[in-house]
Design a protein around this motif. Structure first.
Motif, short mmCIF file in Angstrom:
data_model
loop_
_atom_site.label_atom_id
_atom_site.label_comp_id
_atom_site.label_asym_id
_atom_site.label_seq_id
_atom_site.Cartn_x
_atom_site.Cartn_y
_atom_site.Cartn_z
N UNK A 1 0.83 -1.21 0.00
CA UNK A 1 0.00 0.00 0.00
C UNK A 1 0.86 1.26 0.00
N UNK A 2 1.99 1.19 0.72
CA UNK A 2 2.86 2.34 0.81
C UNK A 2 3.50 2.72 -0.51
N UNK A 3 3.52 1.80 -1.48
CA UNK A 3 4.10 2.08 -2.79
C UNK A 3 3.05 2.33 -3.87
N UNK A 4 1.79 2.40 -3.47
CA UNK A 4 0.71 2.52 -4.45
C UNK A 4 -0.08 3.81 -4.31
N UNK A 5 0.60 4.90 -4.07
CA UNK A 5 -0.07 6.20 -3.98
C UNK A 5 -0.78 6.50 -5.29
N UNK A 6 -2.02 6.93 -5.19
CA UNK A 6 -2.79 7.26 -6.39
C UNK A 6 -3.64 6.11 -6.90
N UNK A 7 -3.47 4.93 -6.30
CA UNK A 7 -4.29 3.77 -6.66
C UNK A 7 -5.33 3.51 -5.58
N UNK A 8 -6.42 2.87 -5.95
CA UNK A 8 -7.38 2.38 -4.98
C UNK A 8 -6.97 0.95 -4.64
N UNK A 9 -6.54 0.72 -3.41
CA UNK A 9 -6.00 -0.58 -3.04
C UNK A 9 -7.06 -1.38 -2.28
N UNK A 10 -7.46 -2.50 -2.87
CA UNK A 10 -8.44 -3.37 -2.24
C UNK A 10 -7.80 -4.12 -1.07
N UNK A 11 -8.62 -4.63 -0.19
CA UNK A 11 -8.12 -5.42 0.92
C UNK A 11 -7.43 -6.66 0.36
N UNK A 12 -6.21 -6.91 0.83
CA UNK A 12 -5.43 -8.03 0.33
C UNK A 12 -5.84 -9.35 0.96
#
Length: 199
Positions: free
Chosen positions: A164-175
């Motif tokens: 998550x810390x490397x995915x700024x600007x993305x919508x990150x779903x629960x892993x």
């Protein structure tokens, strides 16, 4: 498309490294057949994964079949050692140094995908360095990213939070994470999770 889960200290991580998979190389994104029961939806899906021993690859293939998505295997230019002890030593050094290995391949046109599943083994409590390289060189802004992981006993640990810390600007779903096995993930649990991602 069909809607469709480090040794913490010493011994646990060794198991986690062994659970990771790197199967037969894909040469870029390739279409996987949709599951026979999968209705077609609006989303265009990519399933990108790094696998050392085949476990993560098996789950990636299941997700591609459930979604009708394209498969993309993340491959490093330099191969990891075949020796188990040499592998875990190298993995630990790379993760501690924040090293991002050079990749052989990249997605030809990431802009056509709106949902990207990213799979990795749990190596030393986080995702494999090759996946970090993929994220760094791929424009995932504005996309839904769904992380999935395999492990040999370490569970999720920092895999999801670090990604998550490397995915700024993305919508990150629960892993989601599954205990590593070359036969893949339990189908019902995997379908339930994929359904929560592709709404």
């Amino acid at each position: 498309m069909h809607k469709v889960s480090s040794i913490l200290f010493s011994g646990m991580m060794f198991l986690s490294v062994a659970a990771c998979g790197n199967g037969t190389a894909d040469t870029g994104a390739s279409s996987a057949p949709a599951a026979k029961t999968a209705p077609q939806k609006e989303h265009k899906v990519l399933v990108a994964y790094y696998s050392y021993s085949g476990n993560t690859q098996a789950i990636a293939k299941q997700i591609a079949q459930l979604t009708g998505g394209d498969l993309f295997e993340i491959q490093t230019v330099q191969t990891y050692p075949a020796s188990y002890n040499d592998l875990i030593d190298q993995a630990k050094k790379e993760i501690n140094a924040g090293y991002k290995p050079e990749l052989k391949n990249k997605v030809t046109d990431i802009s056509k995908y709106d949902v990207v599943f990213i799979g990795s083994p749990n190596w030393w409590g986080t995702f494999a360095p090759a996946v970090g390289s993929f994220i760094a060189q791929t424009d995932l802004k504005g996309k839904t990213v769904a992380p999935f992981f395999t492990h040999g006993g370490g569970g999720m640990q920092h895999c999801e939070s670090d990604m998550r810390g490397q995915l700024a600007g993305s919508t990150v779903a629960k892993g989601i994470t599954f205990s590593g096995r070359s036969s893949g993930a339990p189908q019902e649990a995997l379908e339930k999770w994929v359904n929560s991602v592709i709404k």
